[in-house]
Design a protein around this motif. Sequence first.
Motif, mmCIF file in Angstrom:
data_model
loop_
_atom_site.group_PDB
_atom_site.id
_atom_site.type_symbol
_atom_site.label_atom_id
_atom_site.label_comp_id
_atom_site.label_asym_id
_atom_site.label_seq_id
_atom_site.Cartn_x
_atom_site.Cartn_y
_atom_site.Cartn_z
ATOM 1 N N VAL A 369 0.833 -1.205 0.000
ATOM 2 C CA VAL A 369 0.000 0.000 0.000
ATOM 3 C C VAL A 369 0.868 1.255 0.000
ATOM 4 O O VAL A 369 0.600 2.225 -0.735
ATOM 5 C CB VAL A 369 -0.945 -0.008 1.220
ATOM 6 N N GLN A 370 1.934 1.259 0.791
ATOM 7 C CA GLN A 370 2.841 2.411 0.815
ATOM 8 C C GLN A 370 3.465 2.644 -0.555
ATOM 9 O O GLN A 370 3.514 3.780 -1.052
ATOM 10 C CB GLN A 370 3.926 2.189 1.864
ATOM 11 N N GLN A 371 3.941 1.575 -1.185
ATOM 12 C CA GLN A 371 4.551 1.719 -2.503
ATOM 13 C C GLN A 371 3.537 2.244 -3.517
ATOM 14 O O GLN A 371 3.867 3.075 -4.378
ATOM 15 C CB GLN A 371 5.108 0.374 -2.960
ATOM 16 N N VAL A 374 3.200 5.932 -3.024
ATOM 17 C CA VAL A 374 4.396 6.634 -3.496
ATOM 18 C C VAL A 374 4.372 6.769 -5.021
ATOM 19 O O VAL A 374 4.628 7.848 -5.583
ATOM 20 C CB VAL A 374 5.669 5.895 -3.031
ATOM 21 N N LEU A 375 4.026 5.660 -5.700
ATOM 22 C CA LEU A 375 3.946 5.702 -7.170
ATOM 23 C C LEU A 375 2.816 6.614 -7.631
ATOM 24 O O LEU A 375 2.939 7.308 -8.647
ATOM 25 C CB LEU A 375 3.744 4.288 -7.710
ATOM 26 N N ASN A 437 -1.984 2.810 -13.421
ATOM 27 C CA ASN A 437 -1.388 1.567 -12.914
ATOM 28 C C ASN A 437 -1.138 1.635 -11.409
ATOM 29 O O ASN A 437 -1.304 0.631 -10.697
ATOM 30 C CB ASN A 437 -0.080 1.274 -13.656
ATOM 31 N N ALA A 438 -0.732 2.809 -10.931
ATOM 32 C CA ALA A 438 -0.533 2.965 -9.492
ATOM 33 C C ALA A 438 -1.860 2.828 -8.755
ATOM 34 O O ALA A 438 -1.927 2.188 -7.692
ATOM 35 C CB ALA A 438 0.099 4.318 -9.189
ATOM 36 N N GLN A 439 -2.918 3.402 -9.314
ATOM 37 C CA GLN A 439 -4.239 3.253 -8.700
ATOM 38 C C GLN A 439 -4.668 1.787 -8.690
ATOM 39 O O GLN A 439 -5.214 1.296 -7.701
ATOM 40 C CB GLN A 439 -5.258 4.097 -9.463
#
Length: 450
Positions: A369-371, A374-375, A437-439
């Motif tokens: 979730v943190q990554q 961040v993205l 993609n981050a979502q």
Amino acid sequence: MFTRLSQGYGAKAVILAVLVVCAYPSVSRGQAVAPDELLTLSRAIELALRNQPSILAGIGAVRAGEARIGEAKSSYYPQFSAAGAYSKISRPSSSAAVTSAGTGGTGTAVVSSTSGVFDQYTGSVGVNQLLWDFGKTASTVRVQDYNTQSSRYDLRSTQDQVIFNVKQTYYNLLLAIRTRDVAQESVNNFEKHLQQARGFFEVGTKPKFDVTKAEVDLSNARLSLIKAENQVRLARVNLNNAMGTPEAPEYTLEDVLFFVSYDLPFDAALQKAFAQRADLQSLTQKKNSSKESISLAQKGYYPALNATASYYYTGTEFPLSDGWNYGFNVTAPIFNGFLTKYQVAEAKANYDTASATERSLRLSIISQVQQGYVLLRQANESIVASDVAVRQAKENVDLALGRYQAGVGSPIEVTDALTALSNAEVAYVSALTDYKNAQASIEVAIGARD
């Protein structure tokens, strides 16, 4: 069948998957995408959930688990049996000692006699009913129930991963298409510039170098276009495989590469992840199964009480004689080579392993979730910066072309401006794709599908 998960996601996932497979039997043969269909993201996900073999395998695992629950419950019911036997029996021979007297003295002679051969017939029906086993059967049922619930969550986890893969490949195909369009636009711009350079050269206002430079730039742009078109083909193959339709005909995509802010706070996302991640729920059920297995292994120290009854016919000739019997038997373990002791130790070790695996996954979820956030933040900032860069690059192109047409600019200036514009447009589309993609990575990390 789905009692304990009727309020959760696992049972709904299984039911939906089974209904989809049953309702669309032809999909597994690849007949899913119509030629020239406008393929939306939701439609692509629907096709993947129907076609992916990993989902069908997960459904099979759930059904096998449900069957094992039934196997465990079978010990609650009476066990009926029937038996029949036929034997040909020869009675053992007998010998008798006979004493005789004669002129030469007395002696002993052995006279042998052999009995006849006869047939033996036996037939019986019997019933055996478990009365009490100190909860061993109940523990076995609970163990299989926990394992089956774990399989249901595994199925949902597989579905979540399939959805994530479709989203990624869908966005990447859109990126490849947008990049190809930018490359095509670049080719068009360099063709126009070449025409201008040739026109200026023919009237003598520009040197031959300008024409040659424009031709080289156009060739490079065409090479970039060829590469971009090949990337579209590769991205389409990846999406087809993600949907489970490798031989899908040509279709068009609905373009969803536009910015929509993802506003779920990090703390709320983390809470959702712990509450609805299917793989975490699966490990929880496995841990429960391991804990129950300890109780099951410990029950190996206790006896079991059964009731038995039978009715039989037996004899050497027809009609056979009949009879019956009933009774109770108790089976109590006395010494089995420390088998139960080691079974309990194994069950405890498995429980410790399951607990540690669950804690490890919780740490991994926090990291995922943190990554993702961040993205997401990086992509958001990139969208803002690249949008500004596109506007500036367009202004620079207009200035460079204007200066060149006015006779005060150089072809290198035009080339640099057009190249910068292409790079800025590709960077903007890439930033939009990274955001999507981050979502999607956050959604799969928290177990959400919307």
